[in-house]
Scaffold this motif. Structure first.
Motif, short mmCIF file in Angstrom:
data_model
loop_
_atom_site.label_atom_id
_atom_site.label_comp_id
_atom_site.label_asym_id
_atom_site.label_seq_id
_atom_site.Cartn_x
_atom_site.Cartn_y
_atom_site.Cartn_z
N SER A 245 -71.26 -41.48 -11.26
CA SER A 245 -71.66 -40.22 -11.80
C SER A 245 -73.67 -40.26 -10.78
O SER A 245 -74.15 -39.04 -10.62
CB SER A 245 -72.36 -40.72 -13.14
N LEU A 246 -74.20 -41.83 -10.86
CA LEU A 246 -75.96 -41.63 -10.29
C LEU A 246 -75.49 -40.74 -8.35
O LEU A 246 -76.77 -39.89 -8.43
CB LEU A 246 -76.06 -43.16 -9.82
N ALA A 247 -74.02 -41.09 -7.99
CA ALA A 247 -74.45 -40.33 -6.63
C ALA A 247 -74.79 -39.07 -6.46
O ALA A 247 -74.63 -38.65 -5.25
CB ALA A 247 -73.12 -41.68 -6.10
N LEU A 248 -73.20 -38.57 -7.63
CA LEU A 248 -72.99 -37.48 -6.92
C LEU A 248 -74.05 -36.69 -7.87
O LEU A 248 -74.20 -35.50 -7.29
CB LEU A 248 -71.47 -36.70 -7.78
N GLN A 320 -75.44 -39.49 -18.18
CA GLN A 320 -76.59 -38.87 -18.40
C GLN A 320 -77.52 -38.21 -17.40
O GLN A 320 -77.43 -36.59 -17.43
CB GLN A 320 -77.46 -39.29 -19.43
N ALA A 321 -77.52 -39.05 -16.57
CA ALA A 321 -78.66 -38.72 -15.79
C ALA A 321 -77.36 -37.37 -13.81
O ALA A 321 -78.08 -36.48 -14.02
CB ALA A 321 -79.26 -39.56 -14.60
N GLY A 322 -76.43 -38.20 -14.64
CA GLY A 322 -75.66 -37.48 -13.08
C GLY A 322 -75.43 -36.19 -13.51
O GLY A 322 -75.92 -34.35 -13.33
N PHE A 323 -74.95 -35.75 -15.73
CA PHE A 323 -74.88 -34.82 -15.52
C PHE A 323 -76.19 -33.49 -16.02
O PHE A 323 -75.79 -32.66 -15.48
CB PHE A 323 -73.65 -34.95 -16.61
N GLU A 324 -77.03 -33.70 -16.60
CA GLU A 324 -78.50 -33.38 -16.59
C GLU A 324 -78.97 -32.95 -15.18
O GLU A 324 -79.22 -31.70 -14.69
CB GLU A 324 -79.52 -34.20 -17.26
N ARG A 352 -69.53 -34.23 -15.95
CA ARG A 352 -69.54 -34.07 -17.37
C ARG A 352 -67.74 -34.95 -17.21
O ARG A 352 -67.80 -35.73 -18.16
CB ARG A 352 -68.65 -32.51 -17.09
N GLY A 353 -67.03 -35.91 -16.43
CA GLY A 353 -65.90 -36.23 -17.18
C GLY A 353 -66.20 -37.50 -17.29
O GLY A 353 -65.71 -37.72 -17.79
N TRP A 354 -66.93 -37.67 -16.87
CA TRP A 354 -67.44 -39.81 -16.80
C TRP A 354 -68.26 -39.74 -18.09
O TRP A 354 -68.62 -41.28 -18.41
CB TRP A 354 -68.62 -40.15 -15.57
N ALA A 357 -64.70 -40.44 -19.46
CA ALA A 357 -63.63 -41.88 -19.36
C ALA A 357 -64.58 -42.95 -18.99
O ALA A 357 -65.76 -42.70 -19.07
CB ALA A 357 -63.09 -41.35 -17.60
N GLY A 358 -64.06 -43.46 -19.59
CA GLY A 358 -63.50 -45.18 -19.07
C GLY A 358 -65.23 -45.47 -20.18
O GLY A 358 -65.71 -46.91 -19.69
N GLY A 359 -65.19 -44.86 -21.67
CA GLY A 359 -65.69 -45.54 -22.96
C GLY A 359 -67.40 -44.12 -22.54
O GLY A 359 -67.56 -44.13 -21.56
#
Ligand SMILES: Cc1cc2nc3c(=O)[nH]c(=O)nc-3n(C[C@H](O)[C@H](O)[C@H](O)COP(=O)(O)OP(=O)(O)OC[C@H]3O[C@@H](n4cnc5c(N)ncnc54)[C@H](O)[C@@H]3O)c2cc1C
Length: 383
Positions: A245-248, A320-324, A352-354, A357-359
């Motif tokens: 998430s963070l890397a993307l 949250q950071a990745g998506f925003e 968005r999916g993460w 997913a995984g909690g």
């Protein structure tokens, strides 16, 4: 305390970045739009020693730390976001649970093809009636001679359309204590793929149906009472989810940054508009703050498993950071960001999916609240 990477960590990240620029840069866009697993990438990564980073050398891995694996995700995703999934599959997912708890027979039989990039393993937890309430799972294992008969089904399983092996959570008995897991091979009689579907990310998944599948005793990974261990192992998967998430988000940020320097409107580079500068400052803050929590969780785990609290905080912050950030980066790039000619919209869809997913982020907040108040909060009505 030192917030800088150690020289050998920096060296490792640089070497993965160099490998990624050489091997993964070409075709990064096409890879993101291909629903199939990038087997060619998996084989290259296996050769480079990027699968099994945290798995013991005795089991065919590299004997590194969780932090090393996080750095590998960052360096790969900076060049090819989709290829970070291969680092996830070869280091953070059910492969790690297999390496952690598997018997000598299970590890000898299954780890090699996974570490060679020739096979992939899925984790089947979610069922139609058991999502966030995973302990409601109904897939049942019933004693039959020197093994078990497994009946039930799983949905939303990542890689399920092409995985060779499924680590399936099953019920040996009633309650949470009755849950354990088995390894299921795709070619077992009674194992069938159901309806195929796709996530918003473009990844394919298929329903998994188990109709009286025979599972010999040696294919039980964690028997009755194994749920707690299983979830402890699953926290590694969550760290991989957080790292991607963070890397993307960071990938999207870098694209938007370059765009803001290049693109001119009203006769000025976008970077000169204060409204956008502040957006970049906010994006940077979110990325850096989430990164600290991610590194804390990974560094505290060292060669072991991350704690539930560190993991929940890291995953929540990174999701949250990745998506925003991906969303803001897309906005900065206007219609170009929204177009499938660049990878920013892909980063947004994946991030968005993460959050689910995984909690999901809500379930993570529930977990964090339990740490804050030092008690559990049963979610079931009437309890
Ligand atoms: C991209 C992706 C990949 C996935 N890969 C896998 C995989 O490999 N293996 C696997 O087994 N599963 C996988 N899943 C499924 C995933 O684990 C579930 O989607 C997830 O656990 C949520 O379950 P659900 O979708 O049924 O939502 P539900 O549990 O029905 O929840 C719906 C909404 O209600 C919220 N909610 C539920 N309970 C509470 C509560 N107590 N408090 C507050 N809010 C609550 C949830 O957060 C969510 O927003 C994947 C899902 C996605 C999106």
């Amino acid at each position: 305390m030192d917030f800088r990477l150690a020289p050998e960590q920096q060296q490792f990240r640089d070497s993965v970045l160099k490998f990624s620029q050489k091997e993964l840069s070409a075709g990064a866009l096409a890879r993101a739009h291909d629903p199939k697993y990038p087997w060619d990438v998996a084989k290259k990564m296996a050769k480079q020693g990027l699968l099994g980073i945290t798995i013991a050398e005795a089991d065919g891995g590299q004997g590194g730390t969780l932090m090393d694996a996080v750095l590998a995700i960052e360096a790969v995703a900076a060049v090819c976001p989709r290829s970070a999934d291969v680092i996830q599959a070869g280091n953070f997912g059910p492969i790690r649970v297999l390496a952690e708890y598997g018997s000598a027979f299970q590890k000898q039989t299954f780890l090699k093809p996974l570490l060679n990039g020739e096979a992939v393993i899925s984790v089947g937890m979610t069922e139609p009636e058991a999502g966030s309430a995973v302990t409601d799972l109904a897939t049942k294992a019933t004693r039959d001679g020197k093994g078990w008969r497994v009946n039930g089904s799983k949905i939303f399983t990542t890689h399920s359309a092409y995985a060779d092996l499924i680590l399936a959570y099953v019920r040996f008995g009633p309650g949470v204590g009755g849950i354990g897991s088995v390894l299921l091979q795709k070619d077992s009689p009674g194992f069938r793929l159901g309806k195929k579907s796709k996530f918003m990310s473009g990844e394919e998944w298929a329903e998994l149906h188990f109709d009286n599948v025979f599972v010999p005793d040696e294919m039980v990974l964690l028997g009755e009472g194994g749920f707690k261990k299983q979830i402890a192992g699953f926290n590694v998967e969550r760290i991989g989810n957080a790292a991607r998430s963070l890397a993307l988000g960071r990938y999207a940020f870098e694209q938007a940054r370059a765009w803001a320097l290049e693109r001119k409107q009203f006769g000025r580079a976008l970077a000169e508009f204060q409204g956008l500068q502040w957006k970049f400052a906010d994006m940077k803050l979110k990325l850096e703050a989430a990164q600290l929590l991610l590194y804390k969780a990974a560094a505290n785990a060292d060669r072991g498993l991350p704690t539930p609290e560190d993991t929940a905080l890291a995953k929540l912050a990174c999701n949250q950071a990745g998506f925003e950030v991906a969303s803001d980066a897309l906005q900065v790039m206007g219609a170009t960001g929204y177009s499938q000619d660049v990878l920013v919209e892909y980063c947004l869809r994946r991030c968005r999916g993460w959050m689910i997913a995984g909690g999901s982020v809500e379930i993570l907040k529930n977990r964090i609240a339990e740490s804050i108040f030092e008690r559990t909060f049963p979610q079931r009505g009437g309890s």
